[in-house]
Scaffold this active site. Structure first.
Site, PDB file in Angstrom:
ATOM      1  N   ARG A   9      -5.970   9.024   7.048  1.00  0.00           N
ATOM      2  CA  ARG A   9      -5.724  10.471   6.986  1.00  0.00           C
ATOM      3  C   ARG A   9      -5.175  10.907   5.634  1.00  0.00           C
ATOM      4  NH1 ARG A   9      -3.973   9.208  12.305  1.00  0.00           N
ATOM      5  NH2 ARG A   9      -5.301  10.159  13.903  1.00  0.00           N
ATOM      6  N   ASP A  31     -11.585   1.039   0.937  1.00  0.00           N
ATOM      7  CA  ASP A  31     -10.874   0.636   2.148  1.00  0.00           C
ATOM      8  C   ASP A  31     -11.474  -0.678   2.635  1.00  0.00           C
ATOM      9  OD1 ASP A  31      -8.994   2.429   4.291  1.00  0.00           O
ATOM     10  OD2 ASP A  31     -10.014   0.674   5.137  1.00  0.00           O
ATOM     11  N   ARG A  80       3.576   5.050  10.200  1.00  0.00           N
ATOM     12  CA  ARG A  80       4.648   5.114  11.200  1.00  0.00           C
ATOM     13  C   ARG A  80       4.128   5.599  12.533  1.00  0.00           C
ATOM     14  NH1 ARG A  80      10.113   8.141   9.914  1.00  0.00           N
ATOM     15  NH2 ARG A  80       8.739   9.670   8.962  1.00  0.00           N
ATOM     16  N   ARG A  86      10.762   4.229   8.613  1.00  0.00           N
ATOM     17  CA  ARG A  86      10.008   3.736   7.466  1.00  0.00           C
ATOM     18  C   ARG A  86      10.376   2.284   7.169  1.00  0.00           C
ATOM     19  NH1 ARG A  86      11.420   9.076   6.118  1.00  0.00           N
ATOM     20  NH2 ARG A  86       9.661  10.422   5.574  1.00  0.00           N
ATOM     21  N   THR A 116       1.891   5.991  -2.000  1.00  0.00           N
ATOM     22  CA  THR A 116       2.481   6.750  -0.886  1.00  0.00           C
ATOM     23  C   THR A 116       2.978   5.853   0.245  1.00  0.00           C
ATOM     24  OG1 THR A 116       0.482   7.012   0.484  1.00  0.00           O
ATOM     25  CG2 THR A 116       0.772   8.576  -1.327  1.00  0.00           C
ATOM     26  N   ARG A 149       9.442  20.388   1.489  1.00  0.00           N
ATOM     27  CA  ARG A 149      10.009  20.649   2.814  1.00  0.00           C
ATOM     28  C   ARG A 149      11.333  21.398   2.709  1.00  0.00           C
ATOM     29  NH1 ARG A 149       8.411  14.646   5.214  1.00  0.00           N
ATOM     30  NH2 ARG A 149       6.355  15.263   6.026  1.00  0.00           N
ATOM     31  N   HIS A 173      13.571   7.909  -0.320  1.00  0.00           N
ATOM     32  CA  HIS A 173      12.627   8.636   0.537  1.00  0.00           C
ATOM     33  C   HIS A 173      12.755   8.018   1.918  1.00  0.00           C
ATOM     34  CE1 HIS A 173       9.237  10.922   1.880  1.00  0.00           C
ATOM     35  NE2 HIS A 173       8.529   9.841   2.162  1.00  0.00           N
TER      36      HIS A 173
END
EC number: 1.1.1.37
Length: 308
Positions: A9, A31, A80, A86, A116, A149, A173
């Protein structure tokens, strides 16, 4: 050329955002799952045709196809699940990131890497070690998301657009991330002068819990905001914008920290994080920052020896 490693995603959303923003006209998706990157690339090419974009996507299961990339975006890794932190992803994703890092060093040795994969700061360290790149060229995506955010929640309370807010989020993070309202501004006025203490507390708590909240609501982690944020960082690198953004980078004495990746303001340009900006913090803020650094250090210490 940009390569996006990981076609889930976040990877697919990032690839779409890169095209829409015109960051590059050649984007490769890689991938390990056969058919997945090829299918995403085909769908994205159809999107480009509809939108009239000058970008071509290619899907591959072969790391050799990243040759020629000056920017590699790594979104691969286990995501997750509801109730998972995390940090629980640490060892499994360390192996994935280390393997990808070796492939990047082999096939795209001159690239900048944006990562990421969670837990973000620890994985930034693993990638840095695996590639052997300078610290400037391995950048963890975190602060653009956390700052976005914070701006969203503070903007809701102020009744203004989040675009009017320049947010600062430091540290890890993760659960110990450290939003800094005193250094987050609306046209020069800090948030802690515009919001009541209880409103600031609520905005900070909402920021910290946002990722887990999204996962809890829909059963899988965030992808739209991360995809947009990574694309903004990629644009800053590819166009040498010299733009100040929050990212996780290995510090070398800044903030009194050395050898640990931490979420801090950096200047992003063609060479990656070409400069670390040091924000002046109050004694209380310094203490919170240090606590966050210690949380990252604890994670790094728990990494298997082969990733250190």
């Amino acid at each position: 050329m940009i390569t996006v490693v990981g076609s889930g995603r976040v990877g697919a959303t990032t690839a779409a955002m890169l095209g829409v923003l015109g960051v590059d006209n050649k984007i490769v998706l890689i991938d390990i799952i056969k058919g997945l990157p090829q299918g995403e690339a085909l769908d994205l090419n159809h999107m480009s045709s509809i939108l009239g974009l000058d970008v071509y996507y290619t899907g591959s299961n072969d790391y050799a196809d990243m040759k020629g990339s000056d920017l590699v975006i790594v979104t691969a890794g286990l995501a997750r699940k509801p109730g998972m932190t995390r940090e629980q992803l640490l060892e499994q994703n360390a192996q994935i990131v280390a393997n990808i890092g070796k492939e990047i060093a082999k096939y795209a040795p001159d690239s900048v890497v944006i990562l990421t994969t969670n837990p973000l700061d620890a994985m930034t360290y693993v990638m840095w070690r695996a590639t052997g790149f300078s610290r400037e060229r391995v950048v963890g995506f975190s602060g653009v998301l956390d700052g976005g955010r914070l701006a969203f929640y503070a903007g809701q309370k102020l009744g203004i657009s989040p675009a009017s807010i320049i947010p600062i989020v430091l540290g890890q993070h993760g659960e110990s991330m450290f939003p800094v309202p005193s250094k987050s501004f609306v046209f020069g006025v800090p948030l802690d002068k515009l919001l009541k203490p209880e409103e600031i507390k609520e905005a900070v708590e909402e920021t910290v819990k946002a990722g887990a909240r999204i996962t809890e609501l829909r059963g899988f982690s965030s992808n739209w905001a991360p995809g947009a944020g990574v694309a903004i960082m990629a644009k800053a690198v590819k166009r040498d914008e010299r733009r100040a953004l929050i990212a996780s980078v290995v510090l070398d004495g800044e903030y009194g920290v050395r050898g640990i990746p931490v979420e801090v303001p950096v200047v992003l340009g063609r060479g990656g994080a070409i400069k670390v900006l040091e924000v002046e913090l109050s004694p209380e803020e310094k203490q919170r920052f240090q606590q966050s650094v210690e949380a990252i250090s604890k994670l790094l210490n728990s990494l298997p020896a082969q990733y250190k």
